[in-house]
Write a protein that holds these residues in place. Structure first.
Motif, PDB file in Angstrom:
ATOM      1  N   CYS A 197     -39.918 -32.540   4.335  1.00 45.65           N
ATOM      2  CA  CYS A 197     -40.642 -31.419   3.713  1.00 45.65           C
ATOM      3  C   CYS A 197     -39.804 -30.147   3.795  1.00 45.65           C
ATOM      4  O   CYS A 197     -39.336 -29.756   4.865  1.00 45.65           O
ATOM      5  CB  CYS A 197     -41.974 -31.214   4.418  1.00 45.65           C
ATOM      6  N   ARG A 256     -48.210 -24.519  11.912  1.00 45.08           N
ATOM      7  CA  ARG A 256     -48.735 -25.725  11.265  1.00 45.08           C
ATOM      8  C   ARG A 256     -50.080 -26.098  11.875  1.00 45.08           C
ATOM      9  O   ARG A 256     -50.234 -26.126  13.102  1.00 45.08           O
ATOM     10  CB  ARG A 256     -47.737 -26.866  11.432  1.00 45.08           C
ATOM     11  N   ARG A 277     -40.637 -27.207   3.665  1.00 41.20           N
ATOM     12  CA  ARG A 277     -41.266 -26.142   4.440  1.00 41.20           C
ATOM     13  C   ARG A 277     -40.627 -26.047   5.830  1.00 41.20           C
ATOM     14  O   ARG A 277     -40.650 -24.980   6.455  1.00 41.20           O
ATOM     15  CB  ARG A 277     -42.760 -26.412   4.571  1.00 41.20           C
ATOM     16  N   SER A 278     -40.039 -27.141   6.316  1.00 37.94           N
ATOM     17  CA  SER A 278     -39.423 -27.110   7.646  1.00 37.94           C
ATOM     18  C   SER A 278     -38.200 -26.198   7.679  1.00 37.94           C
ATOM     19  O   SER A 278     -37.717 -25.848   8.764  1.00 37.94           O
ATOM     20  CB  SER A 278     -39.045 -28.528   8.089  1.00 37.94           C
ATOM     21  N   GLU A 307     -43.737 -36.385   5.061  1.00 42.26           N
ATOM     22  CA  GLU A 307     -43.509 -35.142   5.795  1.00 42.26           C
ATOM     23  C   GLU A 307     -42.090 -35.032   6.364  1.00 42.26           C
ATOM     24  O   GLU A 307     -41.693 -33.958   6.819  1.00 42.26           O
ATOM     25  CB  GLU A 307     -44.517 -35.016   6.940  1.00 42.26           C
ATOM     26  N   SER A 351     -32.846 -26.796  11.170  1.00 34.71           N
ATOM     27  CA  SER A 351     -33.997 -26.983  10.282  1.00 34.71           C
ATOM     28  C   SER A 351     -33.526 -27.245   8.862  1.00 34.71           C
ATOM     29  O   SER A 351     -34.055 -28.113   8.166  1.00 34.71           O
ATOM     30  CB  SER A 351     -34.903 -25.750  10.314  1.00 34.71           C
ATOM     31  N   ASP A 359     -40.479 -23.126   8.806  1.00 35.39           N
ATOM     32  CA  ASP A 359     -41.171 -23.286  10.085  1.00 35.39           C
ATOM     33  C   ASP A 359     -41.365 -24.762  10.441  1.00 35.39           C
ATOM     34  O   ASP A 359     -40.627 -25.306  11.234  1.00 35.39           O
ATOM     35  CB  ASP A 359     -42.517 -22.536  10.087  1.00 35.39           C
ATOM     36  N   ALA A 360     -42.308 -25.440   9.806  1.00 36.71           N
ATOM     37  CA  ALA A 360     -42.590 -26.846  10.118  1.00 36.71           C
ATOM     38  C   ALA A 360     -43.142 -27.517   8.868  1.00 36.71           C
ATOM     39  O   ALA A 360     -43.668 -26.850   7.971  1.00 36.71           O
ATOM     40  CB  ALA A 360     -43.595 -26.942  11.269  1.00 36.71           C
ATOM     41  N   PRO A 361     -43.033 -28.855   8.790  1.00 34.34           N
ATOM     42  CA  PRO A 361     -43.536 -29.551   7.603  1.00 34.34           C
ATOM     43  C   PRO A 361     -45.027 -29.311   7.382  1.00 34.34           C
ATOM     44  O   PRO A 361     -45.783 -29.071   8.331  1.00 34.34           O
ATOM     45  CB  PRO A 361     -43.261 -31.028   7.910  1.00 34.34           C
ATOM     46  N   SER A 403     -32.068 -30.777   8.683  1.00 39.77           N
ATOM     47  CA  SER A 403     -33.099 -31.816   8.714  1.00 39.77           C
ATOM     48  C   SER A 403     -33.899 -31.852   7.430  1.00 39.77           C
ATOM     49  O   SER A 403     -34.599 -32.825   7.159  1.00 39.77           O
ATOM     50  CB  SER A 403     -34.040 -31.588   9.902  1.00 39.77           C
ATOM     51  N   SER A 404     -33.815 -30.792   6.629  1.00 37.67           N
ATOM     52  CA  SER A 404     -34.575 -30.723   5.385  1.00 37.67           C
ATOM     53  C   SER A 404     -33.748 -31.074   4.166  1.00 37.67           C
ATOM     54  O   SER A 404     -34.198 -30.871   3.038  1.00 37.67           O
ATOM     55  CB  SER A 404     -35.154 -29.304   5.205  1.00 37.67           C
TER      56      SER A 404
END
Length: 609
Positions: free
Chosen positions: A187, A559, A189-190, A184, A23, A193-195, A26-27
């Motif tokens: 994002c 989300r 936030r990911s 997104e 995560s 948890d998730a975008p 990826s962010s």
């Protein structure tokens, strides 16, 4: 048994840690130093090494040391050469994929980011203008202040949210319904948890207040300058919006009966009801000083030379509305139609009669998905989508999932060979397909295929739809001397047409078929550059006040997704398929925003990023 249980529990804990690490990877924000990213990837491989072979065990450690030396500004060009030679040796001699892939990854970075390596060695810093930014704002092609309008939605100030969106994008409603939401992808936030569901929140805002009920900004005093815009799609109308707010007069020439371009004639009603699109268009036209001439085609009703003569600047936002055909025998049969043409006929109230017919569609883009789902609603007995490989399905995953729910059938690894026609009627009656097998990935990371040993087979159809791209109608402009290359107008990053003073162009007619938000971004860029060309440097101030940022507790939270009407109901008609968020969902989703415009790398300083 206890030992096995302990190992299983340990593996589960490791999986949790790896998921969190993925995560974070990826962010990684846009604009970060690519050498830092590649060093992180290298260190992941270091942790995977078993230590049995010297190239992987010792070589990767040495590569990491060299990369760290370059990042700290202590490396030389000799360091770079040594690192390249070492990586090549590791790639050729390591015993397993850990060392081979790690070394190959660093070698890729040496090719793709050579300028970054040289800058770190010679200047002890990244290439100029490389810096971490607010991910959602950077990845939005129009650079909309995403955290700002989410904060206003959280405060239930929906008109203010629309005003913030309009500072960069005059299509808040249309984009709320059909945007591919690239904002997104990174994002932050990911990490937790998730975008954030950014498109969903934008849609909630325009569900709560109609865009045409939010007053448009007051335009600047008139400059006395006039700009001609060809095309009233998202690019042309966006350019018109900003130019009028700057004080210029705009005249738009549109060949169709109504404005909107592919938003009106290419997006099905179930995704973007035209009344909702008209709200955005009415808001744009409410600024005044925009003259809209529909049913006027350049080269037929007025010559391009007249535009150049009578206006201070010209913007070509033609779009790409002509569907492509495959250059093969029988591709012009009566019941073979490009997807873009098929959608335009449906939008104009002249849909094909597909009742109880077998439809085959070649292609996997968003336009192809729109055509497939439209065919279902027009009563087709079956709809089959064929692509050469899974990579050819470039449509949003959500669009493909919705199509499958509505009964569209997908087959990949099939090469389209030729079209068979009925000798009696001349209509296409079947397509011939060659099974494929997967091969190596190419340099771009795309899967390659080759013919399988299985024989080609015949697949019957009553209608064949070709979702193989679109092109622009540039014939009149090419005849007037506008430079055209492979069907696209040649223009630079400032949207200036090569060799033509005062002529600008942007959107799909320059880049090829793309998304609405990319066309909107092009219109915005063109407007500001046209303003500069006319001798001005206007700024359009924002009218909404963004609430102050409050700390976020970063508690993992689910989300909120946009739900759709039941597939068996929605496939029966063209009514809007998305179900509005509830107030509770919207408030909770808006509360997940981390306000990266005020906290973290890329935060705004003094109101600017």
């Amino acid at each position: 048994m206890k030992t096995l249980a302990r190992k299983g529990n340990m593996n589960q804990r490791i999986d949790v840690v790896l998921h969190r690490f993925r995560s974070r990877m990826s962010s990684y924000p846009p604009g970060m130093c690519p050498l830092v990213l590649y060093r992180s990837l290298l260190q992941i491989s270091l942790n995977q090494s078993c230590g049995k072979c010297v190239p992987c065990r010792d070589g990767l450690v040495e590569v990491d040391r060299m990369l760290g030396k370059i990042l700290s500004g202590d490396g030389t060009m000799e360091t770079l050469d040594e690192m390249r030679a070492l990586c090549q040796m590791i790639k050729e001699t390591a015993d397993c994929a850990v060392g081979v892939v790690a070394a190959d990854t660093v070698l890729d970075s040496l090719t793709e980011f050579e300028d970054e390596y040289i800058s770190h060695i010679q200047n002890r810093r990244c290439v100029e203008n490389v810096s971490q930014t607010v991910p959602c704002m950077t990845l939005c092609p129009a650079h909309v202040n995403v955290p700002g309008y989410i904060a206003l939605i959280k405060n239930e100030e929906y008109a203010g949210a629309v005003q913030v969106i309009r500072e960069k994008n005059p299509f808040p409603t249309a984009c709320a319904m059909i945007c591919e939401h690239p904002c997104e992808r990174k994002c932050r936030r990911s990490i937790i948890d998730a975008p954030i569901n950014i498109r969903g929140l934008k849609k909630y805002a325009v569900d709560m207040v109609n865009a045409d009920e939010v007053p448009a900004p007051v335009p600047n005093v008139s400059t006395g300058r006039a700009v001609a815009i060809v095309g009233s799609g998202p690019s042309g109308l966006t350019a018109a919006w900003f130019l009028v707010l700057m004080g210029h007069k705009v005249v738009i020439f549109e060949e169709h009966e109504k404005p909107g371009g592919m938003l009106r004639y290419g997006i099905p009603e179930y995704r973007l009801p035209k009344e909702r699109l008209d709200r955005d268009i009415r808001a744009i036209l409410s600024t005044g000083n925009i003259e809209l001439r529909c049913g006027t085609k350049i080269g037929r009703d007025i010559a391009f030379s007249e535009l150049k003569k009578n206006y201070d600047a010209v913007y070509l936002g033609l779009g790409a509305q002509i569907g492509n055909r495959i250059p093969m025998e029988n591709a012009d049969a009566e019941n073979v139609i490009p997807a873009a043409d098929f959608l335009q006929l449906a939008a104009q109230g002249q849909p094909l009669d597909l009742q109880d017919k077998r439809v085959v569609l070649i292609g996997g883009g968003n336009v192809a998905m729109d055509a497939a789902r439209t065919a279902v609603r027009l009563g087709a007995r079956t709809v089959h989508v064929f692509t050469r490989k899974r990579d050819d399905i470039t449509a949003l995953a959500s669009e493909m999932e919705s199509a499958m729910q509505e009964g569209v059938r997908f087959r990949t690894l099939l090469s389209f060979l030729h079209i068979e026609t009925d000798p009696a009627t001349g209509k296409a009656c079947a397509v011939w397909l060659q099974p494929q097998i997967v091969g190596e990935y190419d340099r771009a990371g795309m899967m390659t295929t080759e013919h399988s040993s299985r024989y080609p087979y015949r697949f019957k159809c009553d209608v064949l739809i070709l979702g193989v791209g679109q092109r622009s109608d540039v014939a009149a402009f090419e005849a007037a001397g506008i430079p055209v290359n492979r069907g696209m107008i040649e223009a630079d990053e400032a949207c200036m047409v090569s060799g033509w003073d005062g002529v600008f162009s942007g959107g799909d007619c320059v880049t090829g078929p793309s998304t609405a938000i990319n066309a909107i971004a092009a219109g915005q860029v063109a407007a500001y550059n046209i303003d500069e060309y006319l001798g001005y440097h206007h700024k359009i101030p924002g009218t909404a006040v963004v609430p102050p940022a409050m700390p976020n507790r970063c508690v993992p939270t689910g989300r909120a997704e946009i739900e759709e009407v039941d597939p068996f109901e929605r496939r029966q008609n063209f009514e809007e398929v998305e179900v509005p968020m509830t107030p509770e969902e919207a408030m909770r989703e808006a509360g997940r925003c981390l306000r990266c415009d005020h906290y973290g790398c890329g935060a705004m300083v003094g109101g600017r990023v």
